[in-house]
Design a protein around this motif. Structure first.
Motif, short mmCIF file in Angstrom:
data_model
loop_
_atom_site.label_atom_id
_atom_site.label_comp_id
_atom_site.label_asym_id
_atom_site.label_seq_id
_atom_site.Cartn_x
_atom_site.Cartn_y
_atom_site.Cartn_z
N ARG A 1 -0.66 -62.84 -46.22
CA ARG A 1 0.74 -62.39 -46.27
C ARG A 1 1.60 -63.21 -45.31
N ASP A 2 1.07 -63.47 -44.13
CA ASP A 2 1.80 -64.29 -43.16
C ASP A 2 2.04 -65.69 -43.73
N GLY A 3 1.04 -66.26 -44.37
CA GLY A 3 1.20 -67.58 -44.99
C GLY A 3 2.25 -67.57 -46.08
N ALA A 4 2.26 -66.52 -46.89
CA ALA A 4 3.26 -66.41 -47.95
C ALA A 4 4.67 -66.28 -47.36
N ASP A 5 4.79 -65.49 -46.30
CA ASP A 5 6.09 -65.33 -45.64
C ASP A 5 6.58 -66.66 -45.05
N ARG A 6 5.67 -67.41 -44.44
CA ARG A 6 6.04 -68.70 -43.85
C ARG A 6 6.48 -69.67 -44.94
N ALA A 7 5.75 -69.70 -46.06
CA ALA A 7 6.11 -70.59 -47.17
C ALA A 7 7.48 -70.20 -47.73
N LEU A 8 7.72 -68.93 -47.87
CA LEU A 8 9.01 -68.45 -48.38
C LEU A 8 10.13 -68.83 -47.43
N ARG A 9 9.90 -68.69 -46.14
CA ARG A 9 10.92 -69.05 -45.16
C ARG A 9 11.29 -70.53 -45.26
N VAL A 10 10.30 -71.39 -45.45
CA VAL A 10 10.57 -72.82 -45.60
C VAL A 10 11.40 -73.06 -46.86
N LEU A 11 11.02 -72.43 -47.95
CA LEU A 11 11.78 -72.61 -49.20
C LEU A 11 13.23 -72.20 -49.02
N LEU A 12 13.46 -71.08 -48.37
CA LEU A 12 14.82 -70.58 -48.18
C LEU A 12 15.61 -71.45 -47.19
N ALA A 13 14.93 -71.97 -46.19
CA ALA A 13 15.59 -72.81 -45.19
C ALA A 13 16.01 -74.16 -45.76
N HIS A 14 15.34 -74.60 -46.80
CA HIS A 14 15.64 -75.92 -47.37
C HIS A 14 16.57 -75.83 -48.56
N GLY A 15 17.28 -74.75 -48.70
CA GLY A 15 18.35 -74.65 -49.69
C GLY A 15 17.92 -74.50 -51.13
N GLY A 16 16.71 -74.11 -51.36
CA GLY A 16 16.31 -73.82 -52.73
C GLY A 16 16.02 -75.02 -53.61
N ALA A 17 15.78 -76.19 -53.01
CA ALA A 17 15.45 -77.36 -53.82
C ALA A 17 14.15 -77.12 -54.58
N ARG A 18 13.22 -76.47 -53.94
CA ARG A 18 11.97 -76.07 -54.58
C ARG A 18 11.99 -74.57 -54.76
N ARG A 19 11.27 -74.10 -55.74
CA ARG A 19 11.25 -72.66 -56.00
C ARG A 19 9.92 -72.01 -55.67
N VAL A 20 8.84 -72.79 -55.64
CA VAL A 20 7.51 -72.26 -55.38
C VAL A 20 6.79 -73.20 -54.43
N ALA A 21 6.11 -72.63 -53.43
CA ALA A 21 5.31 -73.45 -52.51
C ALA A 21 4.18 -72.61 -51.93
N THR A 22 3.07 -73.27 -51.69
CA THR A 22 1.97 -72.62 -50.99
C THR A 22 2.14 -72.86 -49.49
N ALA A 23 1.51 -72.03 -48.71
CA ALA A 23 1.56 -72.19 -47.26
C ALA A 23 1.01 -73.55 -46.84
N GLU A 24 -0.01 -74.02 -47.53
CA GLU A 24 -0.60 -75.32 -47.22
C GLU A 24 0.38 -76.45 -47.48
N GLU A 25 1.13 -76.38 -48.56
CA GLU A 25 2.08 -77.44 -48.92
C GLU A 25 3.22 -77.59 -47.91
N VAL A 26 3.60 -76.50 -47.28
CA VAL A 26 4.76 -76.54 -46.37
C VAL A 26 4.36 -76.28 -44.92
N HIS A 27 3.10 -76.51 -44.61
CA HIS A 27 2.58 -76.20 -43.28
C HIS A 27 3.38 -76.86 -42.15
N VAL A 28 3.63 -78.15 -42.27
CA VAL A 28 4.35 -78.86 -41.20
C VAL A 28 5.79 -78.37 -41.10
#
Length: 154
Positions: free
Chosen positions: A26-53
């Motif tokens: 759940r923490d990983g999903a929340d972190r991935a979602l936060r990255v997606l929202l912070a980057h203005g919605g260019a991407r719609r789906v991401a895994t925690a691994e894909e957006v780790h950095v």
């Protein structure tokens, strides 16, 4: 199936094979979602691994903000100079770092002639007292600029 009707963002955490790691997923999903929202919605789906950095950078920005950290060293000197002289030295440094030192690409991103860009880059080194040949100094500057997104090249 929602197509363009819904602007959904979906963060996916690591698999939880049993209940003991469910909170980690759940923490990983929340972190991935936060990255997606912070980057203005260019991407719609991401895994925690894909957006780790990117998630780590957001965490670091949170820490810096909570502690009241401000830019230091060369970046601070350049910010001060830009504020006093209405210049673009921070933007010049950011574009150059983003382009991995490729002056042609950096000058195009900054919308200036390559010769003008080279002049500004020399001013960056002089005013900021930064050795642009030193990987450690480049990394420190890039990290500070990434923590202050208002100074990005884009």
């Amino acid at each position: 199936r929602t197509g363009q009707r819904v602007d959904a963002a979906i963060g996916i955490g690591p698999p939880a094979l049993d209940g003991s790691v469910l909170s980690r997923s759940r923490d990983g999903a929340d972190r991935a979602l936060r990255v997606l929202l912070a980057h203005g919605g260019a991407r719609r789906v991401a895994t925690a691994e894909e957006v780790h950095v990117d998630a780590l950078m957001l965490d670091l920005a949170d820490l810096a903000a909570a502690r009241g950290d401000v830019a230091t060293g060369p970046v601070a000197r350049l910010l001060d100079y830009d504020a006093r002289h209405q210049s673009q030295l921070v933007r010049t440094l950011s574009c150059w770092l983003d382009a991995f030192g490729d002056v042609a690409a950096a000058s195009a991103a900054a919308y200036v002639h390559p010769n003008t860009f080279r002049y500004r880059l020399r001013r960056v080194a002089e005013v900021g007292e930064i050795n642009l040949d030193d990987p450690g100094e480049r990394f420190a500057a890039m990290l500070q600029l990434r923590l202050h997104p208002a100074h990005h090249c884009a």
